[in-house]
Write a protein that holds these residues in place. Structure first.
Motif, mmCIF file in Angstrom:
data_model
loop_
_atom_site.group_PDB
_atom_site.id
_atom_site.type_symbol
_atom_site.label_atom_id
_atom_site.label_comp_id
_atom_site.label_asym_id
_atom_site.label_seq_id
_atom_site.Cartn_x
_atom_site.Cartn_y
_atom_site.Cartn_z
ATOM 1 N N SER A 16 0.826 -1.210 0.000
ATOM 2 C CA SER A 16 0.000 0.000 0.000
ATOM 3 C C SER A 16 0.859 1.259 0.000
ATOM 4 O O SER A 16 0.585 2.216 -0.745
ATOM 5 C CB SER A 16 -0.915 -0.017 1.219
ATOM 6 O OG SER A 16 -1.671 1.169 1.298
ATOM 7 N N ARG A 17 1.934 1.270 0.820
ATOM 8 C CA ARG A 17 2.791 2.455 0.869
ATOM 9 C C ARG A 17 3.515 2.663 -0.460
ATOM 10 O O ARG A 17 3.651 3.800 -0.944
ATOM 11 C CB ARG A 17 3.800 2.304 2.007
ATOM 12 C CG ARG A 17 3.176 2.228 3.391
ATOM 13 C CD ARG A 17 2.474 3.518 3.769
ATOM 14 N NE ARG A 17 1.796 3.435 5.035
ATOM 15 C CZ ARG A 17 2.369 3.679 6.217
ATOM 16 N NH1 ARG A 17 3.647 4.002 6.269
ATOM 17 N NH2 ARG A 17 1.661 3.593 7.334
ATOM 18 N N SER A 72 2.492 1.631 -3.426
ATOM 19 C CA SER A 72 1.509 2.066 -4.407
ATOM 20 C C SER A 72 1.175 3.547 -4.246
ATOM 21 O O SER A 72 1.070 4.283 -5.229
ATOM 22 C CB SER A 72 0.240 1.221 -4.272
ATOM 23 O OG SER A 72 -0.756 1.657 -5.157
ATOM 24 N N ARG A 73 1.056 3.987 -3.000
ATOM 25 C CA ARG A 73 0.765 5.403 -2.766
ATOM 26 C C ARG A 73 1.949 6.279 -3.198
ATOM 27 O O ARG A 73 1.751 7.350 -3.802
ATOM 28 C CB ARG A 73 0.443 5.622 -1.288
ATOM 29 C CG ARG A 73 0.079 7.060 -0.927
ATOM 30 C CD ARG A 73 -0.294 7.184 0.529
ATOM 31 N NE ARG A 73 -1.446 6.346 0.860
ATOM 32 C CZ ARG A 73 -1.968 6.266 2.079
ATOM 33 N NH1 ARG A 73 -1.425 6.955 3.078
ATOM 34 N NH2 ARG A 73 -3.011 5.506 2.302
ATOM 35 N N ALA A 74 3.166 5.831 -2.893
ATOM 36 C CA ALA A 74 4.336 6.607 -3.304
ATOM 37 C C ALA A 74 4.446 6.686 -4.826
ATOM 38 O O ALA A 74 4.748 7.753 -5.391
ATOM 39 C CB ALA A 74 5.609 5.984 -2.717
ATOM 40 N N HIS A 90 2.010 6.529 -6.911
ATOM 41 C CA HIS A 90 0.946 7.425 -7.381
ATOM 42 C C HIS A 90 1.389 8.883 -7.290
ATOM 43 O O HIS A 90 1.229 9.655 -8.254
ATOM 44 C CB HIS A 90 -0.321 7.199 -6.559
ATOM 45 C CG HIS A 90 -1.370 8.250 -6.766
ATOM 46 N ND1 HIS A 90 -2.113 8.328 -7.922
ATOM 47 C CD2 HIS A 90 -1.778 9.275 -5.969
ATOM 48 C CE1 HIS A 90 -2.942 9.356 -7.840
ATOM 49 N NE2 HIS A 90 -2.762 9.940 -6.660
ATOM 50 N N HIS A 91 1.974 9.265 -6.151
ATOM 51 C CA HIS A 91 2.412 10.659 -5.991
ATOM 52 C C HIS A 91 3.584 10.979 -6.927
ATOM 53 O O HIS A 91 3.662 12.094 -7.466
ATOM 54 C CB HIS A 91 2.796 10.909 -4.536
ATOM 55 C CG HIS A 91 1.624 10.929 -3.596
ATOM 56 N ND1 HIS A 91 0.618 11.869 -3.664
ATOM 57 C CD2 HIS A 91 1.287 10.102 -2.575
ATOM 58 C CE1 HIS A 91 -0.278 11.647 -2.720
ATOM 59 N NE2 HIS A 91 0.110 10.579 -2.048
ATOM 60 N N SER A 138 4.177 9.576 -9.886
ATOM 61 C CA SER A 138 3.614 9.703 -11.235
ATOM 62 C C SER A 138 2.880 11.036 -11.401
ATOM 63 O O SER A 138 2.999 11.692 -12.445
ATOM 64 C CB SER A 138 2.663 8.533 -11.492
ATOM 65 O OG SER A 138 2.047 8.653 -12.748
ATOM 66 N N LYS A 139 2.163 11.446 -10.364
ATOM 67 C CA LYS A 139 1.466 12.730 -10.432
ATOM 68 C C LYS A 139 2.457 13.886 -10.517
ATOM 69 O O LYS A 139 2.241 14.854 -11.276
ATOM 70 C CB LYS A 139 0.572 12.877 -9.199
ATOM 71 C CG LYS A 139 -0.305 14.120 -9.216
ATOM 72 C CD LYS A 139 -1.212 14.150 -8.001
ATOM 73 C CE LYS A 139 -2.093 15.395 -8.006
ATOM 74 N NZ LYS A 139 -2.979 15.435 -6.796
#
Length: 249
Positions: free
Chosen positions: A135-136, A138-140, A142-143, A145-146
């Motif tokens: 989860s961590r 995946s969240r990292a 995501h940020h 890529s953004k």
């Protein structure tokens, strides 16, 4: 007694049962406010409260002890049994209780399976470490890529601005060159009109009597004259050596 989320109804109208204990139930929580208002939540009664939740497996060794009127967390009896059991591992009365689910193979050997925690009366299943890392990450990602998307959009805007500035500069340069060309044509026109008015230049006056103009052989370039007038290079030993030597008497 309440659990989140609530059980859903199937196509035939039957109420769907909660998932069996041992599966991933990190998305739900359990809380029985009526029980909490009736009994104190401490280390002696916390297992009875946990047994009301869908996280509890009635096939555990603790349930066997409860059926024999023995405290379900009595380690003197649990260590003599084999199979799945629950153990109270961490206690911070009355706010936090951590219950570990494990499989006992011998009195000295047991393998942990899952963990549950009771926080201020609400029961949760603790996520596994691999799920936390996934989860961590995946969240990292995501940020990150953004952030790259925003950076690319900023770079495109900068590139468009530079292209527009280059286009404006080229247009101004072209206009300046056109203005200079017009000015040059105007000056040529003025000079040609003056030349027509003044006419051709008169011939040079004749030489005076007795004057002989120099021939081409006598005329020399200034560089040739300077080279011929320059003194010859002196040898530092033959021409200057003896005269510069000191004399001793």
């Amino acid at each position: 007694m309440s659990a989140t989320p609530l059980p859903s109804s199937g196509p035939d109208g039957a109420v769907a049962l909660p998932p069996p204990p041992g599966t991933d139930m990190t998305g739900i929580c359990f809380r029985d406010q009526l029980w909490l208002d009736t009994y104190p939540l401490d280390r002696n009664l916390v297992f009875d409260y946990f047994a009301l939740s869908p996280f509890y497996d009635i096939t555990c060794n603790n349930e066997s002890l409860r059926s024999r009127q023995i405290h379900p967390l009595d380690m003197s009896h649990l260590t003599k049994m084999t199979g799945m059991e629950y153990l109270l591992s961490e206690v911070m009365e009355p706010h936090l209780f951590v219950i570990r689910k494990q499989k006992r193979e011998s009195p000295e050997k047991s393998s942990p399976m899952l963990a549950y925690y009771i926080l201020d009366g609400s029961i949760y299943q603790a996520p596994q470490l691999c799920n936390v890392f996934a989860s961590r990450i995946s969240r990292a990602m995501h940020h990150i890529s953004k952030a790259f998307t925003i950076a690319c959009s900023k770079l495109e805007k900068i590139g468009n601005a530079e292209t527009e500035s280059d286009a404006v500069a080229s247009e101004s340069k072209t206009q300046k060159e056109a203005i200079d060309l017009k000015e040059l044509k105007r000056i040529d026109h003025i000079l040609s009109s003056l030349k027509r008015k003044i006419g051709a230049a008169p011939p040079p006056p004749p030489y005076p009597k007795g004057y002989v103009p120099p021939s081409a052989e006598q005329e020399k370039a200034p560089d040739d004259v300077a080279a011929s007038e320059a003194p010859p290079q002196l040898d530092p030993i033959l021409d200057q050596g003896p005269s510069k030597r000191p004399r001793f008497q």
